[in-house]
Design an enzyme around this catalytic site. Structure first.
Site, PDB file in Angstrom:
ATOM      1  N   GLU A   1     -19.087 -38.939 -96.764  1.00  0.00           N
ATOM      2  CA  GLU A   1     -18.518 -39.901 -97.719  1.00  0.00           C
ATOM      3  C   GLU A   1     -19.577 -40.756 -98.381  1.00  0.00           C
ATOM      4  OE1 GLU A   1     -17.437 -39.284 -94.686  1.00  0.00           O
ATOM      5  OE2 GLU A   1     -15.490 -38.363 -95.079  1.00  0.00           O
TER       6      GLU A   1
ATOM      7  N   HIS B   1      -5.491 -42.704 -90.028  1.00  0.00           N
ATOM      8  CA  HIS B   1      -4.786 -42.115 -91.165  1.00  0.00           C
ATOM      9  C   HIS B   1      -3.691 -43.050 -91.683  1.00  0.00           C
ATOM     10  CE1 HIS B   1      -6.649 -38.595 -89.310  1.00  0.00           C
ATOM     11  NE2 HIS B   1      -6.427 -37.905 -90.397  1.00  0.00           N
TER      12      HIS B   1
HETATM   13  C1  LIG Z   1     -15.488 -39.396 -91.711  1.00  0.00           C
HETATM   14  C2  LIG Z   1     -14.366 -38.431 -91.861  1.00  0.00           C
HETATM   15  N1  LIG Z   1     -14.153 -37.856 -93.060  1.00  0.00           N
HETATM   16  C3  LIG Z   1     -13.126 -36.999 -93.233  1.00  0.00           C
HETATM   17  C4  LIG Z   1     -12.300 -36.690 -92.202  1.00  0.00           C
HETATM   18  C5  LIG Z   1     -11.126 -35.737 -92.429  1.00  0.00           C
HETATM   19  N2  LIG Z   1     -11.376 -34.481 -91.712  1.00  0.00           N
HETATM   20  C6  LIG Z   1     -10.854 -34.273 -90.492  1.00  0.00           C
HETATM   21  S1  LIG Z   1     -11.384 -32.862 -89.836  1.00  0.00           S
HETATM   22  C7  LIG Z   1     -12.313 -32.483 -91.176  1.00  0.00           C
HETATM   23  C8  LIG Z   1     -13.120 -31.232 -91.187  1.00  0.00           C
HETATM   24  C9  LIG Z   1     -14.036 -31.174 -90.026  1.00  0.00           C
HETATM   25  O1  LIG Z   1     -14.728 -29.972 -90.018  1.00  0.00           O
HETATM   26  P1  LIG Z   1     -15.726 -29.604 -88.845  1.00  0.00           P
HETATM   27  O2  LIG Z   1     -16.705 -30.697 -88.641  1.00  0.00           O
HETATM   28  O3  LIG Z   1     -16.261 -28.267 -89.173  1.00  0.00           O
HETATM   29  O4  LIG Z   1     -14.818 -29.534 -87.545  1.00  0.00           O
HETATM   30  P2  LIG Z   1     -13.549 -28.591 -87.264  1.00  0.00           P
HETATM   31  O5  LIG Z   1     -12.344 -29.303 -87.752  1.00  0.00           O
HETATM   32  O6  LIG Z   1     -13.779 -27.297 -87.936  1.00  0.00           O
HETATM   33  O7  LIG Z   1     -13.497 -28.458 -85.782  1.00  0.00           O
HETATM   34  C10 LIG Z   1     -12.188 -33.479 -92.142  1.00  0.00           C
HETATM   35  C11 LIG Z   1     -12.825 -33.454 -93.462  1.00  0.00           C
HETATM   36  C12 LIG Z   1     -12.544 -37.319 -90.972  1.00  0.00           C
HETATM   37  N3  LIG Z   1     -11.770 -37.087 -89.900  1.00  0.00           N
HETATM   38  N4  LIG Z   1     -13.584 -38.178 -90.822  1.00  0.00           N
END
Ligand SMILES: Cc1ncc(C[n+]2csc(CCOP(=O)(O)OP(=O)(O)O)c2C)c(N)n1
Ligand SMILES: [Mg+2]
Lengths: 325, 372
Positions: free
Chosen positions: A62, A131
């Protein structure tokens, strides 16, 4: 042009689309905004129609989203950043408050950063931690930012376009539990209310309810449900700047005021409203300005959120109190 | 204007090199050697790893069903990542500390956390609610990447205590883009902290493929920070165990951090509110089915004679029992008391919090005589 029946999410999408068609320098950037069309589908189809250069699925960062948007704006682009959820804006908080907000002043007015940061906010969707937050006061506390919140599809459609054409950075809060509310949206925006103005969403005589974002509907429903009092509802739409003229005119007329927001009451935006109204029209008030809102706790797990969020009963309870003062 | 031509191929783009993938068990269940990891596994060890894999998968299936039935508000499935989680968590010693994200249900199981405890936050009755010291598993972190810094600081504490423990931080491929994760790498490197950065590259961050995060294989990120990075077959529980055990040992013996990239796949949706049909081809998931982390151990057990059908059936039955038990107890989880809203916000009574609590109680009491 005509009117269309649109959800708030769809209206925002149409507004974005129109702005992108109108100005090739408008870019959309954020996590999952491209292929997926955003987790709330606000950017649905935009990447397909405008290409990957203009609708950017960004790295999961972000601070990077807002920081690079600042750079793009310095180069003449008009980026619209999507922060996926309210609770995830904080990694970008540094860029927003120390950089985005201050560039105009630091350059003695020679630079401008027409960046829009869209933030779905508020609770009530039964979601997990982070959220359901309402972080608007952190931003209204920062000079240099315009902070606005839409409450319905029509405003979503016009406010996003106005925010994009605004020469100042705009933080646009979108009421996530109202994304699927539908209404007829006038597609010709020539007669639209300007960005910084509040509107009287429902006229009344006895008490003024001040709300923005998701609590506007709550207040309208409360006013509707109350058969005994004539309740006026003002949709602030803009938190910074505040449309004092509309707010004060309403409070002068009714003499009573209740502010309703989801954010914690303590040090919340309602505190500013209460103080300002008291300063400006002390002798018109029949009762102190009351505030209904969240508690001074972390946003609770979803099975407790119904207590945390202002609802009809809590709004009307405050109306009772102000009437009985 | 030429903005649509803006995205060229950047210089320095590396076509994916043949991955230096550490693998000890092939997708078809053959035990293979790797020059750097001459690990020996007894039949008993492999059987016990298999048991965890099957149970973890079963618990995940139960939780998915609970989410579909509305008993849970949301569930991030770990399907496909069982080996990465079981292998790495089984490498931990009891005194080691693990910092999970939200998808580490398999790690929680291996740390001994009652599966029902993990469901609380997904049911919306709490925000985690266990004492991390009980099982040395910290609370899951949703704000991507934050926990990686916490883990690094914790490791610095371990180091200052002169303790023998190591720390492991779990995060995803998407998380590697966050500032916090990169700051953690910088800190751990210069502090020589006893930590293992365990990145599960499940190829997706919601709808974004790993190419949206990095032009180089993720384990090579470590190079620039000055510590080793290794890519392991994340669907190979033996390799995940061996690689993590080595990295933990290195941390313990003062060699500092390691980045482990477990190359795996998110077989399901991001969470139960996500629809992967919108952004990824079905064929991709089908191809990964052939590399299933559970099946390959089963094949290996049978072909090597380390287990027979009776053992497999016994494990299935045990997993079913544990799953049913979790399901039943999930449904019985009570909703939180209203007071929990204000409890534990501060160490001691706080005037504002107590004022809100009292006023709200009075407000609720005002309804008591009103027929509703
Ligand atoms: C700081 C932040 N930005 C956005 C999100 C929303 N979000 C939740 S999971 C996710 C993707 C995460 O991907 P990854 O790190 O590959 O982990 P995975 O879900 O594949 O286990 C996002 C963008 C969040 N939880 N925290
Ligand atoms: Mg991922």
């Amino acid at each position: 042009m005509s009117a269309e029946d649109l959800s708030l999410s769809r209206a925002m999408n149409e507004g974005l689309r129109k702005a992108m068609e109108h100005d090739p320098r408008v870019l959309v950037m954020g996590e999952d905004v491209g292929r997926l069309g955003g987790v709330f589908r606000v950017t649905d189809g935009l990447q397909k129609d405008f290409g990957e250069s203009r609708v950017i699925d960004t790295p999961l960062a972000e601070s990077g989203i807002v920081g690079t948007a600042i750079g793009l704006a310095l180069r003449g682009y008009r980026p619209v950043c999507e922060i996926q959820f309210d609770g995830f804006v904080f990694p970008a908080f540094n860029q927003i408050t120390t950089q985005l907000a201050k560039m105009r002043l630091r350059s003695l007015g020679m630079l401008e950063l027409p960046v829009v940061v869209r933030i779905p906010f508020g609770g009530g969707i039964g979601a997990a931690e982070h959220h359901g937050e309402s972080p608007e006061a952190y931003f209204t506390h920062t000079g240099g930012l315009r902070v606005v919140a839409c409450s319905n599809p029509s405003d979503a459609y016009t406010m996003i376009q106005q925010a994009i054409s605004c020469p100042d950075p705009v933080i646009l809060f979108e009421p996530k539990r109202r994304y699927w509310d539908r209404a007829r949206v006038e597609l010709d925006t020539s007669g639209a209310v300007p960005l910084g103005r509040a509107v009287v969403a429902r006229p009344g005589r006895d008490v003024t309810l001040l709300a923005y974002g998701p609590t506007v509907r709550t207040c309208l429903e409360a006013a509707q449900a109350d058969g005994n009092r004539s309740i006026e509802v003002v949709d602030l739409r803009s938190l910074s700047p505040l449309d004092e003229e509309t707010v004060l005119a309403s409070v002068r007329k009714t003499g009573r005021c209740v502010v309703v927001h989801e954010a914690p009451v303590f040090s919340g935006y309602g505190a500013e409203l209460a103080a300002r109204i008291t300063e400006r029209c002390f002798y018109d008030l029949q009762a102190p300005v009351l505030r209904v809102g969240g508690f001074s706790t972390p946003y609770p797990p979803s099975r407790l959120e119904r207590h945390y969020l202002p609802d009809l009963d809590r709004v009307l309870d405050a109306v009772d109190q102000t009437m009985a003062w | 204007m030429t903005i649509d031509a803006a995205r060229g191929t950047p210089r320095g783009t590396v076509a994916e090199p043949p991955p230096e993938l550490v693998q000890l068990l092939t997708p078809d269940g053959r035990r293979v050697e790797h020059p750097d990891y001459d690990a020996v596994f007894t039949a008993q060890e492999v059987r016990s790893l298999y048991r965890d894999l099957v149970i973890v998968r079963r618990l995940d299936e139960e939780a998915l069903a609970l989410a579909r039935q509305g008993e849970l508000a949301v569930w991030p499935s770990l399907r496909g990542q069982e080996a990465a989680q079981v292998g790495s968590a089984r490498a931990l010693l009891p005194g080691d500390m693990a910092f999970p994200s939200y998808r580490e249900h398999g790690v929680a199981w291996c740390r001994g956390v009652d599966p029902v405890r993990e469901l609380g936050s997904f049911r919306g009755i709490n925000h985690a609610g266990w004492d991390p010291r009980e099982h040395n598993l910290h609370l899951p972190t949703i704000v991507i990447g934050s926990q990686v810094l916490h883990a690094t600081g914790y490791a610095m504490g371990v180091q200052r205590d002169g303790a023998e423990d190591a720390v492991i931080a779990y995060f995803g491929d998407g998380a590697t883009s966050e500032g916090d994760v990169n700051e953690a790498f910088a800190w751990a490197a210069v502090q020589n902290a006893p930590i293992v950065f365990f990145c599960q590259n499940n190829q997706w961050a919601i709808s974004e493929p790993t190419e949206r995060q990095s032009r180089v294989p993720l384990h090579r990120r470590a190079d620039g920070f000055g510590f080793p990075g290794v890519r392991v077959d994340g669907n190979d529980v033996l390799a995940c165990l061996a690689v993590t055990a080595r990295a933990l040992d290195d941390a313990r013996s003062g060699l500092g951090p390691t980045l482990v990239e477990a190359f795996t796949y998110r077989m399901g949706a991001h969470t139960t509110t996500d629809d992967p049909g919108r952004y990824r081809p079905r064929a991709e998931a089908e191809a990964w089915l052939l590399k299933d982390p559970v099946d390959r151990v089963k094949t290996h057990l049978l072909s090597s004679g380390a287990a027979d059908e009776a053992f497999l059936a016994e494990v299935e039955a045990e997993a079913a029992r544990i799953g049913t038990d979790m399901r039943t107890r999930c449904r019985e989880l009570p909703d939180p008391d209203l007071d929990e809203l204000w409890d534990n916000v501060y160490a001691a009574e706080h005037p504002l919090v107590e004022d809100e609590r009292a006023r709200f109680a009075a407000y609720l009491a005002s309804f008591e005589d009103v027929p509703r």
